[in-house]
Design a protein around this motif. Sequence first.
Motif, short mmCIF file in Angstrom:
data_model
loop_
_atom_site.label_atom_id
_atom_site.label_comp_id
_atom_site.label_asym_id
_atom_site.label_seq_id
_atom_site.Cartn_x
_atom_site.Cartn_y
_atom_site.Cartn_z
N ASP A 83 0.83 -1.21 0.00
CA ASP A 83 0.00 0.00 0.00
C ASP A 83 0.86 1.25 0.00
OD1 ASP A 83 -2.53 -1.21 -0.01
OD2 ASP A 83 -2.57 -1.40 2.17
N ASP A 84 1.92 1.24 0.79
CA ASP A 84 2.77 2.40 1.00
C ASP A 84 3.88 2.43 -0.04
OD1 ASP A 84 4.32 4.47 1.91
OD2 ASP A 84 4.79 3.56 3.86
N VAL A 85 3.85 3.41 -0.93
CA VAL A 85 4.87 3.46 -1.98
C VAL A 85 6.26 3.70 -1.40
CG1 VAL A 85 3.23 4.24 -3.73
CG2 VAL A 85 4.53 5.94 -2.43
N ASP A 86 6.32 4.30 -0.20
CA ASP A 86 7.61 4.56 0.42
C ASP A 86 8.30 3.28 0.90
OD1 ASP A 86 7.27 7.25 0.01
OD2 ASP A 86 6.51 7.64 2.03
N TYR A 87 7.56 2.19 0.98
CA TYR A 87 8.17 0.96 1.51
C TYR A 87 8.95 0.19 0.44
CZ TYR A 87 8.90 -3.26 4.25
OH TYR A 87 9.50 -4.30 4.91
N TYR A 88 8.70 0.44 -0.82
CA TYR A 88 9.40 -0.32 -1.87
C TYR A 88 10.92 -0.24 -1.73
CZ TYR A 88 5.08 -1.47 -4.31
OH TYR A 88 3.84 -1.99 -4.64
N PRO A 89 11.53 0.94 -1.54
CA PRO A 89 12.99 0.96 -1.39
C PRO A 89 13.46 0.54 -0.01
CG PRO A 89 12.12 3.18 -1.28
CD PRO A 89 10.97 2.30 -1.66
N LYS A 90 12.54 0.42 0.95
CA LYS A 90 12.94 0.06 2.31
C LYS A 90 12.91 -1.44 2.57
CE LYS A 90 11.03 4.35 4.27
NZ LYS A 90 9.99 4.89 5.17
N ASP A 91 12.12 -2.18 1.80
CA ASP A 91 11.96 -3.61 2.05
C ASP A 91 13.31 -4.31 1.96
OD1 ASP A 91 11.32 -6.27 2.20
OD2 ASP A 91 10.02 -6.30 0.46
N PRO A 92 13.81 -4.88 3.07
CA PRO A 92 15.14 -5.51 3.03
C PRO A 92 15.20 -6.74 2.14
CG PRO A 92 14.07 -5.96 5.12
CD PRO A 92 13.21 -4.94 4.42
N GLY A 93 14.04 -7.39 1.93
CA GLY A 93 14.03 -8.57 1.08
C GLY A 93 14.09 -8.26 -0.40
N HIS A 94 13.63 -7.07 -0.78
CA HIS A 94 13.62 -6.61 -2.17
C HIS A 94 13.26 -7.74 -3.15
CE1 HIS A 94 14.47 -3.50 -5.14
NE2 HIS A 94 14.98 -4.45 -5.88
N PRO A 95 11.99 -8.17 -3.15
CA PRO A 95 11.60 -9.28 -4.02
C PRO A 95 11.40 -8.91 -5.48
CG PRO A 95 9.72 -8.51 -2.77
CD PRO A 95 10.90 -7.75 -2.25
N VAL A 96 11.68 -7.66 -5.85
CA VAL A 96 11.52 -7.20 -7.24
C VAL A 96 10.05 -7.32 -7.65
CG1 VAL A 96 12.57 -7.21 -9.54
CG2 VAL A 96 13.84 -8.15 -7.62
N TYR A 97 9.16 -6.85 -6.79
CA TYR A 97 7.73 -6.91 -7.09
C TYR A 97 7.40 -6.14 -8.37
CZ TYR A 97 6.03 -8.80 -2.57
OH TYR A 97 5.73 -9.58 -1.49
N ASN A 98 7.08 -6.85 -9.42
CA ASN A 98 6.52 -6.28 -10.65
C ASN A 98 7.36 -5.13 -11.20
OD1 ASN A 98 4.39 -7.95 -9.65
ND2 ASN A 98 3.53 -6.17 -8.60
N ALA A 99 8.68 -5.25 -11.09
CA ALA A 99 9.61 -4.21 -11.50
C ALA A 99 10.43 -4.68 -12.71
CB ALA A 99 10.53 -3.83 -10.35
N ILE A 100 11.32 -3.80 -13.18
CA ILE A 100 12.21 -4.11 -14.30
C ILE A 100 13.63 -4.27 -13.78
CG2 ILE A 100 13.05 -3.41 -16.56
CD1 ILE A 100 10.05 -3.84 -16.51
N PRO A 101 14.11 -5.51 -13.59
CA PRO A 101 15.51 -5.69 -13.23
C PRO A 101 16.37 -5.60 -14.50
CG PRO A 101 14.41 -7.82 -13.32
CD PRO A 101 13.37 -6.78 -13.65
N GLY A 102 17.52 -5.04 -14.38
CA GLY A 102 18.41 -4.88 -15.54
C GLY A 102 19.75 -4.34 -15.08
N ARG A 103 20.71 -4.22 -15.99
CA ARG A 103 20.49 -4.40 -17.40
C ARG A 103 20.45 -5.85 -17.87
NH1 ARG A 103 25.98 -1.55 -19.56
NH2 ARG A 103 25.19 0.03 -18.11
N TYR A 104 20.82 -6.78 -16.97
CA TYR A 104 20.79 -8.20 -17.33
C TYR A 104 20.03 -8.95 -16.23
CZ TYR A 104 22.40 -12.61 -19.38
OH TYR A 104 22.47 -13.86 -20.01
N ALA A 105 18.81 -9.35 -16.54
CA ALA A 105 17.96 -10.02 -15.56
C ALA A 105 18.39 -11.47 -15.35
CB ALA A 105 16.50 -9.99 -16.03
N ASN A 106 17.94 -12.02 -14.24
CA ASN A 106 18.23 -13.39 -13.84
C ASN A 106 19.74 -13.56 -13.58
OD1 ASN A 106 18.11 -16.50 -13.81
ND2 ASN A 106 15.98 -15.93 -14.13
N ARG A 107 20.26 -14.76 -13.76
CA ARG A 107 21.59 -15.06 -13.26
C ARG A 107 22.69 -14.98 -14.32
NH1 ARG A 107 17.81 -17.37 -10.38
NH2 ARG A 107 18.06 -17.38 -8.11
#
Length: 392
Positions: free
Chosen positions: A73-97
């Motif tokens: 709910d809180d947009v401010d929590y996205y950068p604070k979440d220590p687990g950083h699960p990449v919820y519906n975001a764009i990882p890059g420049r090279y995604a996965n492993r």
Amino acid sequence: MKFIITSLTLLMEAATVLGGPGRKGGIKPDPDGKYTIAAPGIKAQFIPYGATLTNLFVKDKNGKDIDVVLGYDDVDYYPKDPGHPVYNAIPGRYANRIGKGKYTIDGEEYHTELNDGNNTLHSGTNNWSYRVWNVTEHTPTSITFAISDASNSSLGMLGRVDSTVTYSVSKNTWHIKMNALSPERKTPVLLTQHTYFNLDAYQNPATDKIWDHTLYMPYSARYLEADQGALPTGKILTAAPGSINDFASAAGLGLGHARDQPGFAGNCGADGACEGYNGYWLIEDKPSRDAVVVSLASPFSGVQADLRTDQPGVVLYSCNWMDGSAQLKSTQSLVVNGTRVPRTVGRSSCVAIEAQDYPDGINHPEWGRVDKQVLGPGQKYNWESSWTFGLL
């Protein structure tokens, strides 16, 4: 990566004033910090952090709008979440492993951050899902985010890369288009939209697990074998009908159809600790560009989500590492007899479906994907997918 900011909203404001990432002058979010786009049967909301989809509302079998993706709910929590699960975001420049944190271009070896055991995941802990993107355009039905990724801002990723993602909606459909340029030198590029679904919207009183969902991937009989760290070994295997990794032989197979089979509990590695799925399935011999390659459905809500993509495969991750510490959004509250029942994001309660090129393909020339994963001057990277939502 540690953040010294206390508010994503303040970061966006400051970045705009300074001419850095955030929103373009005149383009403002809603009061809750989100940008909304909508069309008949669908509404999507986004934030610049990670070019992230925060909410996706579609109609269930009762005509009710339900929110079928994970987030906060809180947009401010996205950068604070220590687990950083990449919820519906764009990882890059090279995604996965990237295996062993190294790759070679034109005979020169480069080394990347080891942030996933002995491997690199999503380019390291300063990947694009940690960045605040620019909002360059926003209409009632579309939004475009842009990023300029400086050379070596993720360790070992040299040369500037400029990229955009445009999200748009039409009737019952969410469209995603990405492109990238590398004007300075050759560099690895492999992108995805890291979307987490629960088509029950966590409102099924019988279970919060994903196993009752059905999954059909008619052109994906083959998959990449992976080691205990979810890194591809190089082998391409074929799933026998009815086996753990089979979602091609018949429509309507449950995501948990193989739960009672030996090996399911450790099917995604971690020396037996990862149950379910965290791997890559090839998309082969689809009859047309617009063929549906993945159908995910919930008998409980009646919602079916159909994926079309120009990518050669998809990653499936059944949320094994979710530990119940993350709260659900208020849009996903379970109410029983008028009482709200607390729920969190537990193990195996969601599935991430990520259209992309072969993971670690830059280190496996035998797959023939290296030229597709190295971008240089004069070339353009394109990625396109859509999700259409209907009823069973």
